[in-house]
Design a protein around this motif. Structure first.
Motif, PDB file in Angstrom:
ATOM      1  N   MET A 151       0.825  -1.211   0.000  1.00 61.86           N
ATOM      2  CA  MET A 151       0.000   0.000   0.000  1.00 61.86           C
ATOM      3  C   MET A 151       0.859   1.262   0.000  1.00 61.86           C
ATOM      4  O   MET A 151       0.454   2.276  -0.561  1.00 61.86           O
ATOM      5  CB  MET A 151      -0.960  -0.001   1.198  1.00 61.86           C
ATOM      6  N   THR A 152       2.055   1.202   0.579  1.00 62.49           N
ATOM      7  CA  THR A 152       2.961   2.353   0.522  1.00 62.49           C
ATOM      8  C   THR A 152       3.351   2.643  -0.921  1.00 62.49           C
ATOM      9  O   THR A 152       3.325   3.801  -1.365  1.00 62.49           O
ATOM     10  CB  THR A 152       4.215   2.100   1.375  1.00 62.49           C
ATOM     11  N   ILE A 153       3.691   1.607  -1.666  1.00 61.07           N
ATOM     12  CA  ILE A 153       4.036   1.792  -3.080  1.00 61.07           C
ATOM     13  C   ILE A 153       2.820   2.311  -3.855  1.00 61.07           C
ATOM     14  O   ILE A 153       2.951   3.208  -4.691  1.00 61.07           O
ATOM     15  CB  ILE A 153       4.566   0.474  -3.687  1.00 61.07           C
ATOM     16  N   CYS A 154       1.651   1.761  -3.577  1.00 59.04           N
ATOM     17  CA  CYS A 154       0.439   2.224  -4.265  1.00 59.04           C
ATOM     18  C   CYS A 154       0.177   3.701  -3.980  1.00 59.04           C
ATOM     19  O   CYS A 154      -0.167   4.466  -4.892  1.00 59.04           O
ATOM     20  CB  CYS A 154      -0.766   1.386  -3.840  1.00 59.04           C
ATOM     21  N   ILE A 155       0.348   4.117  -2.734  1.00 59.10           N
ATOM     22  CA  ILE A 155       0.137   5.526  -2.380  1.00 59.10           C
ATOM     23  C   ILE A 155       1.160   6.419  -3.074  1.00 59.10           C
ATOM     24  O   ILE A 155       0.831   7.506  -3.552  1.00 59.10           O
ATOM     25  CB  ILE A 155       0.170   5.704  -0.848  1.00 59.10           C
ATOM     26  N   LEU A 156       2.414   5.957  -3.154  1.00 58.41           N
ATOM     27  CA  LEU A 156       3.439   6.749  -3.832  1.00 58.41           C
ATOM     28  C   LEU A 156       3.190   6.848  -5.338  1.00 58.41           C
ATOM     29  O   LEU A 156       3.435   7.885  -5.947  1.00 58.41           O
ATOM     30  CB  LEU A 156       4.822   6.158  -3.568  1.00 58.41           C
ATOM     31  N   LEU A 157       2.687   5.773  -5.952  1.00 55.21           N
ATOM     32  CA  LEU A 157       2.432   5.780  -7.391  1.00 55.21           C
ATOM     33  C   LEU A 157       1.137   6.487  -7.756  1.00 55.21           C
ATOM     34  O   LEU A 157       1.045   7.124  -8.808  1.00 55.21           O
ATOM     35  CB  LEU A 157       2.404   4.350  -7.929  1.00 55.21           C
ATOM     36  N   TRP A 158       0.122   6.343  -6.925  1.00 57.06           N
ATOM     37  CA  TRP A 158      -1.192   6.915  -7.193  1.00 57.06           C
ATOM     38  C   TRP A 158      -1.664   7.715  -5.982  1.00 57.06           C
ATOM     39  O   TRP A 158      -2.588   7.306  -5.268  1.00 57.06           O
ATOM     40  CB  TRP A 158      -2.185   5.805  -7.534  1.00 57.06           C
ATOM     41  N   PRO A 159      -1.056   8.892  -5.748  1.00 58.88           N
ATOM     42  CA  PRO A 159      -1.351   9.655  -4.530  1.00 58.88           C
ATOM     43  C   PRO A 159      -2.799  10.110  -4.393  1.00 58.88           C
ATOM     44  O   PRO A 159      -3.292  10.271  -3.278  1.00 58.88           O
ATOM     45  CB  PRO A 159      -0.397  10.847  -4.600  1.00 58.88           C
ATOM     46  N   ARG A 160      -3.494  10.293  -5.489  1.00 57.87           N
ATOM     47  CA  ARG A 160      -4.893  10.720  -5.399  1.00 57.87           C
ATOM     48  C   ARG A 160      -5.788   9.636  -4.807  1.00 57.87           C
ATOM     49  O   ARG A 160      -6.862   9.930  -4.304  1.00 57.87           O
ATOM     50  CB  ARG A 160      -5.429  11.103  -6.774  1.00 57.87           C
ATOM     51  N   LYS A 161      -5.363   8.412  -4.893  1.00 55.26           N
ATOM     52  CA  LYS A 161      -6.159   7.278  -4.392  1.00 55.26           C
ATOM     53  C   LYS A 161      -5.755   6.883  -2.970  1.00 55.26           C
ATOM     54  O   LYS A 161      -6.123   5.819  -2.498  1.00 55.26           O
ATOM     55  CB  LYS A 161      -5.979   6.067  -5.315  1.00 55.26           C
ATOM     56  N   TRP A 162      -4.981   7.714  -2.280  1.00 47.86           N
ATOM     57  CA  TRP A 162      -4.457   7.334  -0.977  1.00 47.86           C
ATOM     58  C   TRP A 162      -5.532   6.942   0.033  1.00 47.86           C
ATOM     59  O   TRP A 162      -5.299   6.036   0.830  1.00 47.86           O
ATOM     60  CB  TRP A 162      -3.524   8.407  -0.408  1.00 47.86           C
ATOM     61  N   PRO A 163      -6.723   7.558   0.042  1.00 51.53           N
ATOM     62  CA  PRO A 163      -7.708   7.117   1.041  1.00 51.53           C
ATOM     63  C   PRO A 163      -8.114   5.642   0.859  1.00 51.53           C
ATOM     64  O   PRO A 163      -8.261   4.921   1.845  1.00 51.53           O
ATOM     65  CB  PRO A 163      -8.901   8.047   0.824  1.00 51.53           C
ATOM     66  N   ALA A 164      -8.251   5.211  -0.380  1.00 52.99           N
ATOM     67  CA  ALA A 164      -8.616   3.815  -0.623  1.00 52.99           C
ATOM     68  C   ALA A 164      -7.503   2.875  -0.179  1.00 52.99           C
ATOM     69  O   ALA A 164      -7.754   1.850   0.469  1.00 52.99           O
ATOM     70  CB  ALA A 164      -8.922   3.602  -2.108  1.00 52.99           C
ATOM     71  N   PHE A 165      -6.268   3.225  -0.502  1.00 52.26           N
ATOM     72  CA  PHE A 165      -5.137   2.381  -0.107  1.00 52.26           C
ATOM     73  C   PHE A 165      -4.952   2.377   1.415  1.00 52.26           C
ATOM     74  O   PHE A 165      -4.655   1.336   2.004  1.00 52.26           O
ATOM     75  CB  PHE A 165      -3.859   2.833  -0.811  1.00 52.26           C
ATOM     76  N   ALA A 166      -5.137   3.515   2.046  1.00 53.88           N
ATOM     77  CA  ALA A 166      -5.027   3.589   3.508  1.00 53.88           C
ATOM     78  C   ALA A 166      -6.129   2.768   4.167  1.00 53.88           C
ATOM     79  O   ALA A 166      -5.893   2.094   5.180  1.00 53.88           O
ATOM     80  CB  ALA A 166      -5.086   5.047   3.968  1.00 53.88           C
ATOM     81  N   PHE A 167      -7.325   2.796   3.585  1.00 54.77           N
ATOM     82  CA  PHE A 167      -8.440   1.995   4.116  1.00 54.77           C
ATOM     83  C   PHE A 167      -8.115   0.503   4.032  1.00 54.77           C
ATOM     84  O   PHE A 167      -8.300  -0.237   5.006  1.00 54.77           O
ATOM     85  CB  PHE A 167      -9.729   2.306   3.352  1.00 54.77           C
ATOM     86  N   ILE A 168      -7.626   0.060   2.881  1.00 53.34           N
ATOM     87  CA  ILE A 168      -7.245  -1.350   2.726  1.00 53.34           C
ATOM     88  C   ILE A 168      -6.175  -1.716   3.747  1.00 53.34           C
ATOM     89  O   ILE A 168      -6.256  -2.749   4.411  1.00 53.34           O
ATOM     90  CB  ILE A 168      -6.747  -1.626   1.288  1.00 53.34           C
ATOM     91  N   LEU A 169      -5.191  -0.855   3.885  1.00 56.96           N
ATOM     92  CA  LEU A 169      -4.110  -1.084   4.841  1.00 56.96           C
ATOM     93  C   LEU A 169      -4.654  -1.248   6.267  1.00 56.96           C
ATOM     94  O   LEU A 169      -4.311  -2.202   6.965  1.00 56.96           O
ATOM     95  CB  LEU A 169      -3.108   0.067   4.772  1.00 56.96           C
ATOM     96  N   LEU A 170      -5.497  -0.330   6.686  1.00 60.31           N
ATOM     97  CA  LEU A 170      -6.028  -0.376   8.043  1.00 60.31           C
ATOM     98  C   LEU A 170      -6.922  -1.590   8.282  1.00 60.31           C
ATOM     99  O   LEU A 170      -6.850  -2.225   9.342  1.00 60.31           O
ATOM    100  CB  LEU A 170      -6.786   0.910   8.353  1.00 60.31           C
ATOM    101  N   VAL A 171      -7.743  -1.933   7.305  1.00 54.53           N
ATOM    102  CA  VAL A 171      -8.647  -3.090   7.463  1.00 54.53           C
ATOM    103  C   VAL A 171      -7.853  -4.389   7.574  1.00 54.53           C
ATOM    104  O   VAL A 171      -8.116  -5.214   8.452  1.00 54.53           O
ATOM    105  CB  VAL A 171      -9.663  -3.152   6.297  1.00 54.53           C
ATOM    106  N   VAL A 172      -6.857  -4.571   6.702  1.00 55.05           N
ATOM    107  CA  VAL A 172      -6.057  -5.807   6.750  1.00 55.05           C
ATOM    108  C   VAL A 172      -5.236  -5.860   8.029  1.00 55.05           C
ATOM    109  O   VAL A 172      -5.157  -6.910   8.682  1.00 55.05           O
ATOM    110  CB  VAL A 172      -5.172  -5.951   5.491  1.00 55.05           C
ATOM    111  N   CYS A 173      -4.638  -4.752   8.419  1.00 56.29           N
ATOM    112  CA  CYS A 173      -3.834  -4.741   9.650  1.00 56.29           C
ATOM    113  C   CYS A 173      -4.703  -4.997  10.884  1.00 56.29           C
ATOM    114  O   CYS A 173      -4.260  -5.656  11.825  1.00 56.29           O
ATOM    115  CB  CYS A 173      -3.093  -3.425   9.799  1.00 56.29           C
ATOM    116  N   ALA A 174      -5.916  -4.491  10.882  1.00 59.10           N
ATOM    117  CA  ALA A 174      -6.809  -4.680  12.043  1.00 59.10           C
ATOM    118  C   ALA A 174      -7.338  -6.114  12.124  1.00 59.10           C
ATOM    119  O   ALA A 174      -7.729  -6.555  13.213  1.00 59.10           O
ATOM    120  CB  ALA A 174      -7.970  -3.709  11.970  1.00 59.10           C
ATOM    121  N   SER A 175      -7.349  -6.810  11.005  1.00 57.67           N
ATOM    122  CA  SER A 175      -7.893  -8.172  11.034  1.00 57.67           C
ATOM    123  C   SER A 175      -6.923  -9.115  11.687  1.00 57.67           C
ATOM    124  O   SER A 175      -7.174 -10.221  12.009  1.00 57.67           O
ATOM    125  CB  SER A 175      -8.234  -8.640   9.636  1.00 57.67           C
TER     126      SER A 175
END
Length: 173
Positions: free
Chosen positions: A149-173
């Motif tokens: 998700m860090t690479i995704c955020i760096l490559l597609w910064p406008r989509k960072w909320p979606a990538f951060a959401f995926i990151l948080l959901v997977v980490c919380a599981s």
């Protein structure tokens, strides 16, 4: 110059607050929360959903996918742009994974099952005898999805909320 000092002070405060929150959680929240969740009568379907979400952090899927992707873009599709991106994503899984797996036996964080069954909790630095029951931290799934998700955020910064959401959901599981 004043702005740099101001930013350094803010960064220092945020870093201190973050570590204080981690310490507070470790000493006062972790054990009671684990016991509370363990006693919940969770239905099988919810447990299965959580397992599926957690599997999104499994490195093996990404290692296979990006390896095949690299081969296809190098030898069949012959696109240097996507070939390099394939390597970027593959390395975003491999490098953090190697660091994570190197730290696990050193830190020796006991797994939840040891706490629930034997009341063994915490870090057992260099005392785990390479027993996987003491390889709970850092989390391999969280490390894998964080790298991706860090690479995704760096490559597609406008989509960072979606990538951060995926990151948080997977980490919380």
């Amino acid at each position: 110059m004043k702005r740099q000092i101001s930013n350094l002070i803010i960064l220092s405060f945020v870093t201190f607050a973050w570590f204080a929150l981690i310490a507070f959680s470790y000493f006062f929240i972790d054990q009671p929360l684990a016991l509370y969740v363990h006693r919940l009568p969770l239905e099988t379907k919810y447990v299965e959903v959580l397992k599926e979400i957690s599997s999104m952090g499994s490195a093996s899927y990404y290692l296979i996918f990006f390896s095949v992707f690299i081969i296809i873009t190098q030898f069949f599709y012959k696109n240097q742009f996507w070939f390099m991106h394939g390597w970027l994503f593959l390395l975003s899984v491999i490098i953090p994974g190697l660091v994570c797996d190197s730290l696990k036996p050193i830190l020796g964080r006991s797994r939840l099952s040891l706490f629930l069954e034997s009341n063994i909790y915490g870090f057992h630095f260099l005392q785990s005898n390479f027993d996987v029951l003491y390889w709970s931290f850092p989390s391999g799934h969280a490390t894998t999805i964080s790298g991706l998700m860090t690479i995704c955020i760096l490559l597609w910064p406008r989509k960072w909320p979606a990538f951060a959401f995926i990151l948080l959901v997977v980490c919380a599981s």
